[in-house]
Enzyme design. Sequence first.
Site, short mmCIF file in Angstrom:
data_model
loop_
_atom_site.label_atom_id
_atom_site.label_comp_id
_atom_site.label_asym_id
_atom_site.label_seq_id
_atom_site.Cartn_x
_atom_site.Cartn_y
_atom_site.Cartn_z
N ASN A 1 0.82 -1.22 0.00
CA ASN A 1 0.00 0.00 0.00
C ASN A 1 0.85 1.26 0.00
OD1 ASN A 1 -2.51 -1.37 0.04
ND2 ASN A 1 -2.26 -1.78 2.22
N ASP A 2 1.96 1.25 0.72
CA ASP A 2 2.81 2.44 0.79
C ASP A 2 3.36 2.81 -0.59
OD1 ASP A 2 3.15 4.11 2.91
OD2 ASP A 2 4.87 3.08 3.77
N ASP A 3 3.93 1.83 -1.28
CA ASP A 3 4.49 2.12 -2.60
C ASP A 3 3.41 2.49 -3.61
OD1 ASP A 3 7.54 1.60 -3.05
OD2 ASP A 3 6.90 0.16 -1.54
N HIS B 1 0.44 4.18 -3.04
CA HIS B 1 0.00 5.58 -2.96
C HIS B 1 1.14 6.53 -3.29
CE1 HIS B 1 1.84 6.76 0.87
NE2 HIS B 1 1.35 5.70 1.45
N ARG C 1 -0.88 7.78 6.02
CA ARG C 1 -0.40 8.22 4.71
C ARG C 1 -1.41 7.93 3.61
NH1 ARG C 1 4.54 6.50 6.62
NH2 ARG C 1 4.50 4.55 5.45
#
Length: 609
Positions: free
Chosen positions: A357-359, A361, A433
Amino acid sequence: MLEKEIYKRCNTLLSLQKPDGTWHFCFENSIITDAYMLILLRTIGYQNEKLIKQLADRILYMQSQDSLWRAYPDEEPANLSATIQAYTALLYSQHYKENDEKLITAKRFILEQGGLKEADLITKVFLAMNGLYDWPDFPIDPAILFSLQLTAPINRYDISSIARAHFVPVLLMLHEKRKVTSIYTPDLNDLYVDAEEGSPHLHELENLFSMLKIRDSYPLVKKDNIKAYIVNHIEPDGTLLSYCLTTIFMIYGLLSSGYDRYSSTIQNALNGLMKMMCEIDGTVHMQNSPSTNWDTSLILYTLLEAGVPISNRSIIKGSQFLLTQQQTRYGDWSVHNPEAAPGGWGFSLNNTLHPDNDDTHAALRSIIPLYHSHSSYQSSYHRGLNWLLSMQNDDGGWAAFEKNTNRYLIGNLPIKHAKDALIDPSTPDLTGRTLEFLGKYHGLKTNNNSINKGVNWLLANQEHDGSWYGRWGVCYVYGTWAALTGLIACGVDPQNKKIQKAKQWLLAVQNQDGGWGESCESDVKRTFVRLNESTPSQTAWALNALTATSQKLSPEMVKAAEWLMNDSKKQTNYPTGVGLPGSFYIRYHSYDYIWPLLALVHYYKQFSK
């Protein structure tokens, strides 16, 4: 003056872009990868003495002044597992003997701390793979886990994807107590404090399987099922899900199962590992997962925030590269999220199966400015956005890699780091984030059901002192920054009591020099521990959070901005990224470029008028 500083830093970043549109910075992690790589190369008889010596030199370079090894610089006492890893690897190198002055203190420390049996699980498992530690006895083959239906009390997909990738190769060796040895394998018998065999931690693995209530009536496990799973998760570069350690474990598992050292699978894996090396301070370091996609996305986002036009050639090249990294394959994530189509991004170059999910968004932030002017980005963006939205957990938060992989039973096993490694729960940093992205770029507020659930999850998981815990960064400053910026972007009133409490907490832990510094010890004690120095990334996170929650400029913020303006004169090697609390920390070499610039840009936009 601030505007000129922003301009200068943007030009510096632009000058560091590679011809293919990427940015490459070293992902500097704990010595475990250097040690295990050296041991692997010796074990398979890899003929490259120069590389063996370079890895040994790297391990010695990371030795502390007291001749021990640490997971982070201010760790006290030193780290037993890291010291065992380094000590063992240096013996394998044969450039050093146990009576060498560089190793005598380490050996004494290992014995004083209880010997090999007190090491962490991943250390003892690797020692067992090399015939240096006893595998535990199991009444059944733990590999049965791969024959259980998804309706069983526990199945393989209830364990986090990271743990699964490390654990699967071990299953090929565990029940039959296989090992891979060579003429270089040292004798570590003198590192056992007593004659008791086995290990509390390895025996604790039995807890996992005893809960399955497996009986002999289950069909005999075929190791071919596990081999097939491994082969199906090999990336195009030959690695297992783009990680160094999982790939090393894979090689051991396959070698113990009859694979030839010169088979294409083993050779491709070795070639993939060789591409993971980087040079730091004149040494060769084995990166566990090169951060090319992550760094490129964050840098593009930061440059765009700073005002670099979307027509800039570097922006276009970087964005075009990101399009090539969007995933189209159904990975393990789809087991708990079967209705969603692929569309996420992974952390490393050529990661095609393991999005997070971090990469995702981060990549979406970088390509959304080109959405209206370049039609080729529109379908890509929609696939990524839909995938990200679909990955929200039922509790309202977002995890790292998979959806609803948060079984209470597994997270509370009597195994060290069970909650951090064996499950993949919602975290404040990921949730914050993601909310910040959705709120800022799509205008989604708390009247949206998905956003409302995420906001409520964040507010409910605030610490008593007003901070939030960050799982993938150090640590409470990191989590608080992500939570605050996410809440504000989704329309939560800055005067909200929880927002104000978090803001006051940040101000209370500011250092006298104007910056912020938090020790990795926070991660171990699960409470804020001040570092005796400020760091650029942590100072940037704190200033960014204060900027987002403030209408008026305060003296504390001015002091923080001044600290960041002069941070190039303040060298720090302190890690601010987290892989596994207490044992695996990361110094992102990109972070000192990215986060201070982003914080100064937001500060300038908010208060320069």
